[in-house]
Scaffold this motif. Structure first.
Motif, PDB file in Angstrom:
ATOM      1  N   ASP A   1       0.349  17.061   9.961  1.00 42.78           N
ATOM      2  CA  ASP A   1       0.395  17.663   9.437  1.00 42.78           C
ATOM      3  C   ASP A   1      -1.137  17.735   8.508  1.00 42.78           C
ATOM      4  OD1 ASP A   1       2.491  19.428  10.168  1.00 42.78           O
ATOM      5  OD2 ASP A   1       3.024  18.427   8.129  1.00 42.78           O
ATOM      6  N   LEU A   2      -1.482  16.132   8.277  1.00 42.55           N
ATOM      7  CA  LEU A   2      -2.649  15.678   7.068  1.00 42.55           C
ATOM      8  C   LEU A   2      -3.805  16.186   8.412  1.00 42.55           C
ATOM      9  CD1 LEU A   2      -1.136  12.475   5.202  1.00 42.55           C
ATOM     10  CD2 LEU A   2      -1.344  15.386   4.578  1.00 42.55           C
ATOM     11  N   LYS A   3      -3.540  15.147   9.297  1.00 42.52           N
ATOM     12  CA  LYS A   3      -5.494  15.446  10.050  1.00 42.52           C
ATOM     13  C   LYS A   3      -5.734  17.165  10.376  1.00 42.52           C
ATOM     14  CE  LYS A   3      -3.079  11.643  13.091  1.00 42.52           C
ATOM     15  NZ  LYS A   3      -2.271  11.461  14.715  1.00 42.52           N
ATOM     16  N   ASN A   4      -4.824  18.035  10.356  1.00 45.00           N
ATOM     17  CA  ASN A   4      -5.563  19.547  10.787  1.00 45.00           C
ATOM     18  C   ASN A   4      -6.581  19.749   9.669  1.00 45.00           C
ATOM     19  OD1 ASN A   4      -3.981  19.020  12.942  1.00 45.00           O
ATOM     20  ND2 ASN A   4      -1.910  20.035  12.618  1.00 45.00           N
TER      21      ASN A   4
ATOM     22  N   HIS B   1      -4.967   8.110  -1.519  1.00 45.79           N
ATOM     23  CA  HIS B   1      -4.183   9.200  -1.074  1.00 45.79           C
ATOM     24  C   HIS B   1      -5.140  10.012   0.150  1.00 45.79           C
ATOM     25  CE1 HIS B   1      -4.390  13.522  -1.621  1.00 45.79           C
ATOM     26  NE2 HIS B   1      -4.090  13.785  -2.592  1.00 45.79           N
ATOM     27  N   LEU B   2      -3.714   9.975   1.406  1.00 46.71           N
ATOM     28  CA  LEU B   2      -4.606  10.236   2.379  1.00 46.71           C
ATOM     29  C   LEU B   2      -5.261  11.646   2.412  1.00 46.71           C
ATOM     30  CD1 LEU B   2      -2.134   8.800   4.749  1.00 46.71           C
ATOM     31  CD2 LEU B   2      -4.588   7.887   3.970  1.00 46.71           C
ATOM     32  N   GLY B   3      -4.938  12.424   1.721  1.00 51.89           N
ATOM     33  CA  GLY B   3      -5.574  14.308   1.714  1.00 51.89           C
ATOM     34  C   GLY B   3      -6.785  13.601   0.860  1.00 51.89           C
TER      35      GLY B   3
ATOM     36  N   ILE C   1      -6.352   7.119   7.110  1.00 54.09           N
ATOM     37  CA  ILE C   1      -5.633   8.365   8.267  1.00 54.09           C
ATOM     38  C   ILE C   1      -5.207   6.801   9.595  1.00 54.09           C
ATOM     39  CG2 ILE C   1      -4.207  10.518   9.657  1.00 54.09           C
ATOM     40  CD1 ILE C   1      -5.617  11.727   7.413  1.00 54.09           C
ATOM     41  N   LYS C   2      -6.340   6.831  10.436  1.00 58.75           N
ATOM     42  CA  LYS C   2      -6.406   6.118  11.517  1.00 58.75           C
ATOM     43  C   LYS C   2      -5.627   4.187  10.953  1.00 58.75           C
ATOM     44  CE  LYS C   2      -8.370   5.820  15.481  1.00 58.75           C
ATOM     45  NZ  LYS C   2      -9.649   6.229  16.013  1.00 58.75           N
ATOM     46  N   GLU C   3      -5.774   3.605  10.186  1.00 57.43           N
ATOM     47  CA  GLU C   3      -5.102   2.982   9.640  1.00 57.43           C
ATOM     48  C   GLU C   3      -3.831   2.959   8.984  1.00 57.43           C
ATOM     49  OE1 GLU C   3      -7.572   1.422   5.432  1.00 57.43           O
ATOM     50  OE2 GLU C   3      -5.044   1.561   4.396  1.00 57.43           O
ATOM     51  N   ALA C   4      -3.139   4.333   8.086  1.00 58.62           N
ATOM     52  CA  ALA C   4      -1.743   4.018   7.376  1.00 58.62           C
ATOM     53  C   ALA C   4      -1.486   5.353   9.060  1.00 58.62           C
ATOM     54  CB  ALA C   4      -1.537   5.144   7.282  1.00 58.62           C
ATOM     55  N   GLU C   5      -1.506   4.992  10.223  1.00 58.69           N
ATOM     56  CA  GLU C   5      -1.096   5.670  11.220  1.00 58.69           C
ATOM     57  C   GLU C   5      -0.783   4.072  12.491  1.00 58.69           C
ATOM     58  OE1 GLU C   5      -3.188   8.685  13.912  1.00 58.69           O
ATOM     59  OE2 GLU C   5      -0.976   9.238  14.065  1.00 58.69           O
ATOM     60  N   SER C   6      -1.579   3.091  12.247  1.00 57.95           N
ATOM     61  CA  SER C   6      -1.368   2.195  13.195  1.00 57.95           C
ATOM     62  C   SER C   6      -0.300   0.887  12.287  1.00 57.95           C
ATOM     63  CB  SER C   6      -3.173   1.457  12.634  1.00 57.95           C
ATOM     64  OG  SER C   6      -4.339   1.998  13.461  1.00 57.95           O
ATOM     65  N   ALA C   7      -0.935   1.424  10.945  1.00 56.89           N
ATOM     66  CA  ALA C   7       0.526   0.525  10.603  1.00 56.89           C
ATOM     67  C   ALA C   7       1.940   1.113  10.405  1.00 56.89           C
ATOM     68  CB  ALA C   7       0.177   0.474   8.569  1.00 56.89           C
TER      69      ALA C   7
ATOM     70  N   ILE D   1       0.998  -1.414   0.155  1.00 58.08           N
ATOM     71  CA  ILE D   1       0.213   0.063  -0.243  1.00 58.08           C
ATOM     72  C   ILE D   1       1.272   1.019  -0.211  1.00 58.08           C
ATOM     73  CG2 ILE D   1      -1.714   0.893   1.681  1.00 58.08           C
ATOM     74  CD1 ILE D   1      -2.953  -1.716   2.513  1.00 58.08           C
ATOM     75  N   PHE D   2       0.854   2.468  -1.009  1.00 58.27           N
ATOM     76  CA  PHE D   2       1.568   3.229  -1.268  1.00 58.27           C
ATOM     77  C   PHE D   2       0.379   4.207  -0.696  1.00 58.27           C
ATOM     78  CE2 PHE D   2       2.727   7.107  -4.151  1.00 58.27           C
ATOM     79  CZ  PHE D   2       4.341   6.983  -2.638  1.00 58.27           C
ATOM     80  N   TYR D   3       0.809   5.588   0.554  1.00 60.49           N
ATOM     81  CA  TYR D   3       0.087   6.557   1.002  1.00 60.49           C
ATOM     82  C   TYR D   3       0.950   7.762   0.707  1.00 60.49           C
ATOM     83  CZ  TYR D   3      -1.940   2.872   4.665  1.00 60.49           C
ATOM     84  OH  TYR D   3      -3.030   1.730   4.808  1.00 60.49           O
ATOM     85  N   HIS D   4       0.168   8.484   0.062  1.00 62.79           N
ATOM     86  CA  HIS D   4       0.549   9.465   0.033  1.00 62.79           C
ATOM     87  C   HIS D   4      -0.638  10.627  -0.098  1.00 62.79           C
ATOM     88  CE1 HIS D   4      -0.886  10.753  -4.227  1.00 62.79           C
ATOM     89  NE2 HIS D   4      -1.711   9.931  -3.625  1.00 62.79           N
ATOM     90  N   ALA D   5       0.176  12.049  -0.284  1.00 66.90           N
ATOM     91  CA  ALA D   5      -1.077  13.418  -0.317  1.00 66.90           C
ATOM     92  C   ALA D   5      -0.816  14.343  -0.860  1.00 66.90           C
ATOM     93  CB  ALA D   5      -0.920  13.771   1.516  1.00 66.90           C
ATOM     94  N   GLY D   6      -0.660  13.780  -2.349  1.00 66.03           N
ATOM     95  CA  GLY D   6      -0.391  14.341  -3.075  1.00 66.03           C
ATOM     96  C   GLY D   6       0.719  15.704  -3.951  1.00 66.03           C
ATOM     97  N   CYS D   7       1.435  15.549  -2.543  1.00 67.34           N
ATOM     98  CA  CYS D   7       2.055  16.788  -2.941  1.00 67.34           C
ATOM     99  C   CYS D   7       3.269  16.421  -3.950  1.00 67.34           C
ATOM    100  CB  CYS D   7       3.083  16.466  -1.412  1.00 67.34           C
ATOM    101  SG  CYS D   7       4.055  15.061  -0.728  1.00 67.34           S
ATOM    102  N   PRO D   8       4.357  17.056  -4.218  1.00 71.97           N
ATOM    103  CA  PRO D   8       5.190  16.771  -5.849  1.00 71.97           C
ATOM    104  C   PRO D   8       6.556  15.430  -5.301  1.00 71.97           C
ATOM    105  CG  PRO D   8       5.362  19.122  -5.332  1.00 71.97           C
ATOM    106  CD  PRO D   8       3.977  18.612  -4.205  1.00 71.97           C
ATOM    107  N   VAL D   9       6.320  15.533  -4.260  1.00 68.36           N
ATOM    108  CA  VAL D   9       7.795  13.948  -3.942  1.00 68.36           C
ATOM    109  C   VAL D   9       6.725  13.163  -3.771  1.00 68.36           C
ATOM    110  CG1 VAL D   9       8.603  13.765  -1.836  1.00 68.36           C
ATOM    111  CG2 VAL D   9       9.057  16.151  -1.767  1.00 68.36           C
ATOM    112  N   CYS D  10       5.417  13.218  -3.124  1.00 75.56           N
ATOM    113  CA  CYS D  10       4.650  11.609  -3.454  1.00 75.56           C
ATOM    114  C   CYS D  10       4.579  11.656  -4.708  1.00 75.56           C
ATOM    115  CB  CYS D  10       2.616  12.630  -2.601  1.00 75.56           C
ATOM    116  SG  CYS D  10       3.546  12.251  -0.828  1.00 75.56           S
ATOM    117  N   VAL D  11       3.926  12.382  -5.923  1.00 75.96           N
ATOM    118  CA  VAL D  11       3.902  12.685  -7.042  1.00 75.96           C
ATOM    119  C   VAL D  11       4.550  11.396  -7.659  1.00 75.96           C
ATOM    120  CG1 VAL D  11       3.145  13.162  -9.322  1.00 75.96           C
ATOM    121  CG2 VAL D  11       1.696  13.470  -7.340  1.00 75.96           C
ATOM    122  N   SER D  12       5.963  12.132  -7.671  1.00 71.91           N
ATOM    123  CA  SER D  12       7.364  11.098  -7.522  1.00 71.91           C
ATOM    124  C   SER D  12       7.463  10.609  -7.011  1.00 71.91           C
ATOM    125  CB  SER D  12       8.538  12.792  -7.871  1.00 71.91           C
ATOM    126  OG  SER D  12       9.578  11.773  -7.756  1.00 71.91           O
TER     127      SER D  12
END
Lengths: 77, 77
Positions: A74-77, A34-36, A42-48, A5-16
């Motif tokens: 940062d994604l939670k806010n 896409h966690l955004g 997000i909770k699942e990712a955190e648990s992992a 599973i690849f978690y990302h948030a759409g940021c440039p670093v993520c896309v690359s």
């Protein structure tokens, strides 16, 4: 084989990193989250064990934090 | 396809990431370089953009810093 599973948030670093991971391990071997957009996961990712994105969770449950885009907090806010 | 290069320094974080990467992309697809033993290749890693180990340089030349074991600067001392 179970997928990674690849978690990302759409940021440039993520896309690359996403493009690189897909090229390396193959699109069929990885679920992209896409966690955004899917904030309920997000909770699942955190648990992992995911602390920041982009991150790859392997079929064995190991977390590979790849470069650094944003912290999970940062994604939670 | 050109191979990826996985740079590491024998640290526990490196070994764990190495196992994961080999499982994900296959042993035949990646060259493993131990920068603690092959110190002459630190410069090559640096030129590729590697800042810390473990790191994977993809066939396209993109650097994926995976988790964090040690900075490249620390390996020079």
């Amino acid at each position: 084989m179970a997928k990674s599973i690849f978690y990302h948030a759409g940021c440039p670093v993520c896309v690359s990193a996403e493009n690189d991971i897909i090229e390396l391990i193959g699109e069929t071997q990885v679920d992209i989250i896409h966690l955004g957009e899917e904030t309920t996961r997000i909770k699942e990712a955190e648990s992992a064990g995911v602390k920041s994105v982009p991150a790859l969770v392997t079929p064995k449950g190991h977390v590979l934090h790849i470069n650094f885009g944003a912290s999970l907090d940062d994604l939670k806010n």
